[in-house]
Motif scaffolding. Structure first.
Motif, PDB file in Angstrom:
ATOM      1  N   ILE A  80       0.880  -1.068   0.147  1.00 29.95           N
ATOM      2  CA  ILE A  80       0.035  -0.146   0.150  1.00 29.95           C
ATOM      3  C   ILE A  80       0.873   1.497   0.054  1.00 29.95           C
ATOM      4  N   ARG A  81       0.368   2.045  -0.679  1.00 34.59           N
ATOM      5  CA  ARG A  81       1.268   3.624  -0.604  1.00 34.59           C
ATOM      6  C   ARG A  81       0.093   4.544  -0.220  1.00 34.59           C
ATOM      7  N   TYR A  82       0.643   5.168   0.834  1.00 29.79           N
ATOM      8  CA  TYR A  82      -0.106   6.105   1.482  1.00 29.79           C
ATOM      9  C   TYR A  82      -0.020   7.551   0.979  1.00 29.79           C
ATOM     10  N   ASP A  83      -0.937   8.411   1.412  1.00 27.49           N
ATOM     11  CA  ASP A  83      -0.861   9.926   1.188  1.00 27.49           C
ATOM     12  C   ASP A  83      -0.345  10.592   2.120  1.00 27.49           C
ATOM     13  N   ALA A  84      -0.231  10.034   3.312  1.00 32.10           N
ATOM     14  CA  ALA A  84       0.071  10.658   4.776  1.00 32.10           C
ATOM     15  C   ALA A  84      -0.157   9.570   5.909  1.00 32.10           C
ATOM     16  N   VAL A  85       0.702   9.959   6.831  1.00 29.24           N
ATOM     17  CA  VAL A  85       0.454   9.016   8.074  1.00 29.24           C
ATOM     18  C   VAL A  85       0.347  10.061   9.466  1.00 29.24           C
ATOM     19  N   LEU A  86      -0.607   9.586  10.168  1.00 27.24           N
ATOM     20  CA  LEU A  86      -0.848  10.285  11.252  1.00 27.24           C
ATOM     21  C   LEU A  86      -0.584   9.367  12.521  1.00 27.24           C
ATOM     22  N   THR A  87       0.372   9.798  13.497  1.00 20.91           N
ATOM     23  CA  THR A  87       0.533   9.025  14.698  1.00 20.91           C
ATOM     24  C   THR A  87      -0.115   9.764  15.985  1.00 20.91           C
ATOM     25  N   GLY A  88      -0.700   9.102  16.745  1.00 23.31           N
ATOM     26  CA  GLY A  88      -1.111   9.556  18.143  1.00 23.31           C
ATOM     27  C   GLY A  88      -0.446   9.042  19.200  1.00 23.31           C
ATOM     28  N   TYR A  89      -1.501   8.509  19.987  1.00 21.50           N
ATOM     29  CA  TYR A  89      -0.963   8.004  21.432  1.00 21.50           C
ATOM     30  C   TYR A  89      -0.287   6.490  21.258  1.00 21.50           C
ATOM     31  N   LEU A  90       0.751   6.443  21.722  1.00 23.02           N
ATOM     32  CA  LEU A  90       1.609   5.446  21.775  1.00 23.02           C
ATOM     33  C   LEU A  90       2.089   4.937  23.314  1.00 23.02           C
ATOM     34  N   PRO A  91       1.522   3.812  23.717  1.00 21.10           N
ATOM     35  CA  PRO A  91       1.385   3.689  25.220  1.00 21.10           C
ATOM     36  C   PRO A  91       2.887   3.215  26.096  1.00 21.10           C
ATOM     37  N   ARG A 147       9.743   8.283   4.319  1.00 14.96           N
ATOM     38  CA  ARG A 147      10.962   8.586   3.623  1.00 14.96           C
ATOM     39  C   ARG A 147      10.953   7.817   2.271  1.00 14.96           C
ATOM     40  N   GLU A 148      10.636   6.501   2.441  1.00 14.63           N
ATOM     41  CA  GLU A 148      10.471   5.738   1.182  1.00 14.63           C
ATOM     42  C   GLU A 148       9.441   6.156   0.170  1.00 14.63           C
ATOM     43  N   GLN A 149       8.254   6.398   0.915  1.00 16.17           N
ATOM     44  CA  GLN A 149       7.151   6.940   0.065  1.00 16.17           C
ATOM     45  C   GLN A 149       7.049   8.609  -0.443  1.00 16.17           C
ATOM     46  N   ASN A 150       7.843   9.242   0.448  1.00 18.23           N
ATOM     47  CA  ASN A 150       7.809  10.464  -0.004  1.00 18.23           C
ATOM     48  C   ASN A 150       6.674  11.130   0.526  1.00 18.23           C
ATOM     49  N   ILE A 151       6.100  10.708   1.612  1.00 18.98           N
ATOM     50  CA  ILE A 151       4.805  11.456   2.034  1.00 18.98           C
ATOM     51  C   ILE A 151       4.971  12.242   3.401  1.00 18.98           C
ATOM     52  N   PRO A 152       3.833  12.810   3.694  1.00 20.62           N
ATOM     53  CA  PRO A 152       4.169  13.608   5.231  1.00 20.62           C
ATOM     54  C   PRO A 152       3.685  12.826   6.248  1.00 20.62           C
ATOM     55  N   TRP A 153       4.569  12.966   7.491  1.00 19.31           N
ATOM     56  CA  TRP A 153       4.057  12.386   8.753  1.00 19.31           C
ATOM     57  C   TRP A 153       3.643  13.612   9.680  1.00 19.31           C
ATOM     58  N   VAL A 154       2.434  13.342  10.251  1.00 20.22           N
ATOM     59  CA  VAL A 154       2.013  14.327  11.118  1.00 20.22           C
ATOM     60  C   VAL A 154       2.066  13.736  12.498  1.00 20.22           C
TER      61      VAL A 154
END
Length: 332
Positions: free
Chosen positions: A81-92, A109-116
């Protein structure tokens, strides 16, 4: 028929907490994003019955190995899967923070997409995680490439060691953030209150933001404060900000310029505030006006559930039709 089949969608991986009842974490992010045209792959870092703010809850944390395997061997590796963006929130946990953030950094980095990255540490002077997680966030922000991070005021203070009590201290916090975390491209600090505490009398809050290539060029919006504590408001804000930054038809691999970024923050703030106002009015008797000023912090309502389903009409408004309700200012 062909026009319907060709409706463009954007695809996002959202790695956050999950509750069965209520709207925080992925429950606060997935529905608004889906309603606004995003195909959301929601990976749940915990599964709880409800937000701990209710006073009691049950559930479990997802195993770090399972989270990592789902992304690496299942989604991006197995399915390609190729994403347009990744969002990360709570990691416990520290292990989850380290492993998942390092993997997300690699994927983006590999997919050249934004990480929020939403650095979920705590709020209103209280940590939700232990100090080991705070130190791990500092390490990761110092070495990873992050397109945007969205700390609240307490989290910005925790990450920089600068107490934000006025505009000069806010400028110092931005400069310090850039010095410590040069790989972070943009920062939005939400819900800044220069007069926190039981005797606070101001009726406004501030959202401030900057490109970290020019950390002194801080812009901000000031808005009427809703005197209530909302569970999930930060998760909602982060999700809507991604949508405003990358509206339908946009290419997330291309640079986002400052004018477009400021416009996105203003639209996101406006829509988030509308949703919070409606949630307040549906939850607390009486109008949600800026002159509702409790005399003591204990009088401030704690609103545990956002009324997202009741805000479908607000969420259906296209980005370019959202009229920003606040003036854009520059900090001098």
């Amino acid at each position: 028929m062909s026009n319907t089949l060709n409706i463009p969608t954007r695809k996002i991986l959202s790695v956050q907490s999950h509750v069965v009842h209520g709207y925080v974490g992925n429950k606060a992010a997935a529905f608004p994003l889906q309603f606004r045209g995003w195909d959301v792959d929601a990976l749940n870092t915990v599964q709880y019955s409800n937000h701990p703010g209710y006073g009691s809850f049950t559930g479990f944390r997802s195993a770090v190995d399972d989270l990592r395997s789902i992304i690496d061997k299942g989604l991006t590796g197995g399915l390609g899967i190729r994403y347009d963006a990744v969002l990360t929130g709570y990691l416990p946990s520290v292990d989850a923070l380290r492993d998942i953030c390092e993997l997300v950094d690699k994927v983006c980095r590999e997919q050249n997409i934004p990480w929020v990255l939403d650095p979920v540490l705590g709020d209103r002077g209280r940590l939700y995680v232990d100090m080991a997680c705070v130190e791990m966030y500092k390490t990761l922000l110092g070495k990873c490439t992050v397109s945007l991070t969205v700390p609240n005021q307490f989290e910005m203070e925790t990450l920089t060691g600068v107490e934000i009590s006025n505009k000069d201290r806010l400028k110092e916090a931005f400069a310090r953030f850039h010095e410590l975390y040069p790989g972070v491209q943009r920062v939005v600090v939400s819900s800044i209150d220069y007069s926190r505490g039981a005797n606070a009398s101001t009726g406004t809050s501030t959202v401030a933001f900057a490109e970290m290539t020019h950390p002194q060029a801080i812009q901000y919006y000031t808005f009427d404060k809703i005197h209530a504590h909302f569970n999930g408001s930060g998760d909602l804000f982060s999700a809507l900000l991604i949508d405003m930054m990358y509206p339908e038809g946009s290419d997330t691999t291309q640079p986002l310029y400052m004018d477009a970024f400021a416009l996105a923050v203003g639209r996101c703030l406006t829509l988030t505030h509308q949703i919070l106002n409606r949630t307040y009015n549906l939850t607390v008797p009486g109008p949600a006006t800026s002159d509702f000023a409790p005399t003591h912090a204990l009088d401030t309502p704690h609103i545990r559930d956002l009324k997202l389903i009741q805000c479908r009409d607000l969420l259906s408004v296209p980005s370019d039709k959202i009229l920003i309700a606040y003036d854009l200012c520059e900090m001098h």
